[in-house]
Scaffold this active site. Sequence first.
Site, PDB file in Angstrom:
ATOM      1  N   GLU A  41       9.637  16.054  15.539  1.00  0.00           N
ATOM      2  CA  GLU A  41       9.940  16.022  14.113  1.00  0.00           C
ATOM      3  C   GLU A  41       9.072  17.049  13.373  1.00  0.00           C
ATOM      4  OE1 GLU A  41      11.005  12.457  11.038  1.00  0.00           O
ATOM      5  OE2 GLU A  41       9.122  12.297  12.117  1.00  0.00           O
ATOM      6  N   LYS A  71       0.853  -1.184   0.000  1.00  0.00           N
ATOM      7  CA  LYS A  71       0.000   0.000   0.000  1.00  0.00           C
ATOM      8  C   LYS A  71       0.888   1.232   0.000  1.00  0.00           C
ATOM      9  CE  LYS A  71      -1.815   2.748   3.065  1.00  0.00           C
ATOM     10  NZ  LYS A  71      -1.901   4.024   2.297  1.00  0.00           N
ATOM     11  N   GLU A  88      10.487   1.635  10.197  1.00  0.00           N
ATOM     12  CA  GLU A  88      11.444   2.729  10.014  1.00  0.00           C
ATOM     13  C   GLU A  88      10.638   4.002  10.225  1.00  0.00           C
ATOM     14  OE1 GLU A  88      13.168   5.804   9.117  1.00  0.00           O
ATOM     15  OE2 GLU A  88      12.628   5.271   7.059  1.00  0.00           O
ATOM     16  N   GLY A 104       7.111   5.398   8.164  1.00  0.00           N
ATOM     17  CA  GLY A 104       6.228   6.537   8.365  1.00  0.00           C
ATOM     18  C   GLY A 104       6.416   7.117   9.747  1.00  0.00           C
ATOM     19  N   GLU A 143      -1.592   7.353  -0.049  1.00  0.00           N
ATOM     20  CA  GLU A 143      -2.644   7.877  -0.915  1.00  0.00           C
ATOM     21  C   GLU A 143      -2.226   9.160  -1.611  1.00  0.00           C
ATOM     22  OE1 GLU A 143      -3.285   9.558   3.213  1.00  0.00           O
ATOM     23  OE2 GLU A 143      -2.758   7.606   2.331  1.00  0.00           O
ATOM     24  N   GLY A 200       3.375   4.003  13.504  1.00  0.00           N
ATOM     25  CA  GLY A 200       4.139   2.795  13.773  1.00  0.00           C
ATOM     26  C   GLY A 200       3.682   2.094  15.040  1.00  0.00           C
ATOM     27  N   CYS A 209      12.930  11.593   7.069  1.00  0.00           N
ATOM     28  CA  CYS A 209      13.180  11.073   8.412  1.00  0.00           C
ATOM     29  C   CYS A 209      14.629  11.272   8.828  1.00  0.00           C
ATOM     30  CB  CYS A 209      12.808   9.592   8.482  1.00  0.00           C
ATOM     31  SG  CYS A 209      13.714   8.563   7.308  1.00  0.00           S
TER      32      CYS A 209
END
Length: 506
Positions: A401, A192, A267, A245, A195, A250, A301
């Site tokens: 982040e 996947k 990750e 992501g 989107e 996660g 990231c």
Amino acid sequence: MSELNVVSISKAQIPSETFVARHLIDGSWQASADGATFERTSPSHGCVVTLASKGCTRDVDAAISAARLAFDKGRWPRTSGKERATLLLKVADLIDRERNRIALMETLESGKPISQAKAEIEGAADIWRYAASLARTLHGESYNSLGNDFLGLVLKEPIGVVSIITPWNFPFLIVTQKLPFALAAGCTAVIKPSEMTPATTVILGELLLEAGLPAGVVNIVLGYGDPVGAAMTADKRVDMVTFTGSTAVGKSIVSAASGTLKKVSLELGGKNPQVIFPDADLESAVDAVVFGVYFNAGECCNSGSRIIVHEDIAEDFTKRTVALSRQVPFGDPLDPSTKVGAIITPEHQDKIDRYVREAARSGATVELGGEALAVPGLKGQFYQPTVVSNVRSNMPIAREEVFGPVLSVLTFKTLDEAIELINDADYGLSAGVWSDNVHTCLEFARRAQAGTVWTNTWMDGFSELPFGGVKESGQGRELGKYGLEEFLEAKTVTMRIGRSRAPWVS
């Protein structure tokens, strides 16, 4: 804004036709079971570039069923390493052939510069070739040291059906850090993509079919995390989930997968520091800092989003960083000279801006930027190169982040203090140190809690070297031989030689 290097709209042409993306299920392209679709609007040019099928649970069920059958009954898990490698090499050649097409769609959907996208696609082809080499060299172990009566074997077998969920910031590169290793191991997969960036994964599906991959080995379901990603995570027919992501998502994947105790590889996010000592090559360090924070508009990231500078050079280093930041070309991603493109969505741009404004209210100094960037001729969303100094370690901008072109500047006096600032964080993806003293660099590398440490460089990567984080930056590794090991199970075979077993019952 006139002091910034802004690239206005280029002469490059956007495709006249919208890219149509459908699911790949059991070797055929399919619309959603309920007929639903969604559109992706380019974050840089403001026009619809992709019309995609919107997956539902029935689509996920069909894709997982195909992957399960292909693993349990199909020939892919039982092919030789040579056969798998041959197909992976074909895919790499096809990626090279389609590099410009893939890069264009990646640029339109993600907003990243076209030159960067082309470089990433070239790097992706190299990863497929490296994974092919691992398929040829995959082997187990034997133990003939257990005594004359025994021979021990450790077999390396594919883990099974893998759900691969990828993000929007490096859609083609990150699926490439997962899928070829899964295929090299003999796994089957359901993918996947985000989107927001479905097109390039669909193009990869086309190339896999052209290369001759058997039906059902790789399936692609487009759509949203709910319901597609959730169903791919919780289904008991799936043996492993690999996700890239946010840390928040996660954690939810780990929770969803716990019901079946399937393997999960993650990750996740990072708040990656570069520590600069006075004896460093400051010119090179400044350039690396600018690259580290603005690459991919900071939506990375591995972004070097905070620097920790020795107090003796902090003022001068910050001035140099601001000056070089003004020279970085921000603007139209379709212009080959652009180095920083658009922000992925208006909502994300607002989030970036909130971090900067909150830091300013808390006493930090915005040395440069801190506002949206207007690019002549474009309707999309852009953010100015931003440098924030006088940042305290407890501020959100220093700990969380931001995922944008925003640099936080902190200072230190001693190596111990710098290490404390680095390790007092929830994340541990990567860290960097700048010093001409090899002893300083080695001590830093040993003490920094990070999955990757760079010394006198930033964000250099190789297919051979593993990538991943510690703490809330994830678990597991991608790339290198460790990237293959993620998709393998070890099976012990203990063999008695001859009729030498003593009876348990006399």
